[in-house]
Write a protein that holds these residues in place. Structure first.
Motif, short mmCIF file in Angstrom:
data_model
loop_
_atom_site.label_atom_id
_atom_site.label_comp_id
_atom_site.label_asym_id
_atom_site.label_seq_id
_atom_site.Cartn_x
_atom_site.Cartn_y
_atom_site.Cartn_z
N ARG A 1 0.81 -1.17 -0.17
CA ARG A 1 -0.14 0.16 -0.11
C ARG A 1 0.61 1.38 -0.16
NH1 ARG A 1 -3.97 -0.91 4.68
NH2 ARG A 1 -2.26 -2.12 5.70
N ALA A 2 2.05 1.20 0.23
CA ALA A 2 3.03 2.19 -0.03
C ALA A 2 4.47 2.01 -0.38
CB ALA A 2 3.07 2.82 1.56
N GLN A 3 5.11 2.80 -1.04
CA GLN A 3 6.51 2.35 -1.39
C GLN A 3 7.57 2.99 -0.58
OE1 GLN A 3 6.67 4.93 -5.13
NE2 GLN A 3 5.86 3.15 -6.46
N ALA A 4 8.45 1.95 -0.66
CA ALA A 4 9.64 2.26 0.21
C ALA A 4 10.55 3.43 -0.36
CB ALA A 4 10.62 0.93 0.35
N GLU A 5 11.20 4.05 0.48
CA GLU A 5 11.97 4.92 0.24
C GLU A 5 13.18 4.59 -0.49
OE1 GLU A 5 11.18 4.98 3.60
OE2 GLU A 5 9.57 6.52 3.71
N PRO A 6 13.93 5.30 -1.31
CA PRO A 6 15.21 4.73 -1.85
C PRO A 6 16.37 4.47 -0.72
CG PRO A 6 14.56 6.71 -3.16
CD PRO A 6 13.53 6.69 -1.94
N PHE A 7 17.05 3.43 -0.90
CA PHE A 7 17.81 2.96 0.05
C PHE A 7 19.08 4.14 0.37
CE2 PHE A 7 22.19 1.16 1.24
CZ PHE A 7 21.71 0.38 2.29
N GLY A 8 18.97 4.32 1.84
CA GLY A 8 20.09 5.32 2.09
C GLY A 8 19.58 6.86 2.16
N SER A 9 18.16 7.10 1.74
CA SER A 9 17.72 8.36 1.60
C SER A 9 17.27 9.15 3.05
CB SER A 9 16.29 8.43 0.97
OG SER A 9 15.38 7.79 1.76
N GLY A 10 16.94 8.06 4.04
CA GLY A 10 16.85 8.58 5.52
C GLY A 10 15.61 9.22 5.63
N SER B 1 10.35 11.57 9.14
CA SER B 1 8.76 11.54 9.20
C SER B 1 8.24 11.84 10.54
CB SER B 1 8.34 10.10 8.67
OG SER B 1 8.59 9.16 9.46
N PRO B 2 7.17 12.44 10.26
CA PRO B 2 6.52 12.80 11.65
C PRO B 2 5.91 11.73 12.40
CG PRO B 2 5.63 14.13 10.05
CD PRO B 2 6.73 13.49 9.21
N LEU B 3 5.54 10.59 11.86
CA LEU B 3 4.97 9.60 12.39
C LEU B 3 6.18 8.71 13.02
CD1 LEU B 3 2.52 7.90 12.46
CD2 LEU B 3 3.00 6.45 10.74
N TRP B 4 7.31 8.77 12.32
CA TRP B 4 8.46 7.98 13.23
C TRP B 4 8.82 8.69 14.42
CZ3 TRP B 4 13.32 9.30 15.28
CH2 TRP B 4 14.11 8.06 15.43
N TRP B 5 8.98 10.15 14.57
CA TRP B 5 9.20 10.70 15.72
C TRP B 5 7.98 10.67 16.85
CZ3 TRP B 5 13.75 12.40 17.09
CH2 TRP B 5 14.69 12.63 16.06
N ALA B 6 6.73 10.67 16.42
CA ALA B 6 5.51 10.33 17.31
C ALA B 6 5.86 9.22 17.84
CB ALA B 6 4.42 10.70 16.58
N GLY B 7 6.28 8.04 16.98
CA GLY B 7 6.50 6.65 17.80
C GLY B 7 7.70 6.81 18.83
N PHE B 8 8.70 7.61 18.44
CA PHE B 8 9.97 7.52 18.96
C PHE B 8 9.51 8.23 20.61
CE2 PHE B 8 13.52 9.98 20.44
CZ PHE B 8 14.57 9.06 20.79
N LEU B 9 8.80 9.42 20.55
CA LEU B 9 8.53 10.29 21.72
C LEU B 9 7.57 9.58 22.46
CD1 LEU B 9 8.39 13.79 20.08
CD2 LEU B 9 10.16 12.86 21.46
N LEU B 10 6.51 8.81 21.76
CA LEU B 10 5.66 8.03 22.67
C LEU B 10 6.27 6.80 23.44
CD1 LEU B 10 2.41 8.05 20.46
CD2 LEU B 10 2.59 9.18 22.48
N THR B 11 7.24 6.39 22.63
CA THR B 11 7.95 5.00 23.43
C THR B 11 8.70 5.54 24.52
OG1 THR B 11 7.97 3.89 21.35
CG2 THR B 11 9.56 2.92 23.00
N ILE B 12 9.15 6.56 24.35
CA ILE B 12 10.11 7.34 25.47
C ILE B 12 9.21 7.67 26.36
CG2 ILE B 12 11.73 9.18 26.08
CD1 ILE B 12 13.22 7.17 24.38
N ALA B 13 8.12 8.29 26.39
CA ALA B 13 7.33 8.53 27.38
C ALA B 13 6.72 7.49 28.22
CB ALA B 13 6.11 9.50 26.75
N ALA B 14 6.33 6.24 27.56
CA ALA B 14 5.93 5.17 27.96
C ALA B 14 7.07 4.46 29.12
CB ALA B 14 5.48 4.09 26.89
N ILE B 15 8.17 4.48 28.48
CA ILE B 15 9.41 3.88 29.30
C ILE B 15 9.47 4.90 30.67
CG2 ILE B 15 11.84 3.66 29.33
CD1 ILE B 15 11.75 3.05 26.54
N PHE B 16 9.27 6.09 30.50
CA PHE B 16 9.46 7.16 31.46
C PHE B 16 8.37 6.91 32.68
CE2 PHE B 16 8.53 11.26 33.49
CZ PHE B 16 9.64 11.50 34.09
N LEU B 17 7.10 6.56 32.10
CA LEU B 17 6.07 6.60 32.86
C LEU B 17 6.10 4.91 33.84
CD1 LEU B 17 2.90 7.95 30.85
CD2 LEU B 17 3.97 8.70 33.25
#
Length: 71
Positions: free
Chosen positions: A32-41, A46-62
Motif C-alpha cells: 500500500r506504500a512504496q519504500a524510500e530509496p535506500f539510504g535516503s533517510g 517522518s513525523p510518524l517516526w518521531w511520534a512513535g519515538f516520543l511516545l515510546t520514550i514517554a511510556a518507558i519514563f512512565l
C-alpha cells in the motif's frame, strides 16, 4: 468510573508508539506504500517516526515512575 494507573497509561502509550513505528512497515510490506530509496533517510525525518519515538520514550519514563512508586 474507571481509574487508570501509570502502568495502564504507559502500556497504552507503548502500544500507540509501536503502532506508529510498525504502521509504515506493514503498509510497505502489503504494497500500500512504496519504500524510500535506500539510504535516503526519509523514514527518520517522518513525523510518524518521531511520534512513535516520543511516545515510546514517554511510556518507558512512565513505567519507571510507576515501578518506583510501588505499582
Amino acid at each position: 468510573m474507571t481509574h487508570f494507573g501509570l502502568e495502564q497509561i504507559a502500556l497504552l502509550l507503548g502500544i500507540v508508539g509501536f503502532a506508529c513505528f510498525a504502521g509504515p512497515i506493514v503498509m510497505r510490506l502489503t504494497g500500500r506504500a512504496q519504500a524510500e530509496p535506500f539510504g535516503s533517510g526519509k523514514s527518520l525525518r517522518s513525523p510518524l517516526w518521531w511520534a512513535g519515538f516520543l511516545l515510546t520514550i514517554a511510556a518507558i519514563f512512565l513505567q519507571r515512575m510507576a515501578s518506583q512508586q510501588g505499582g
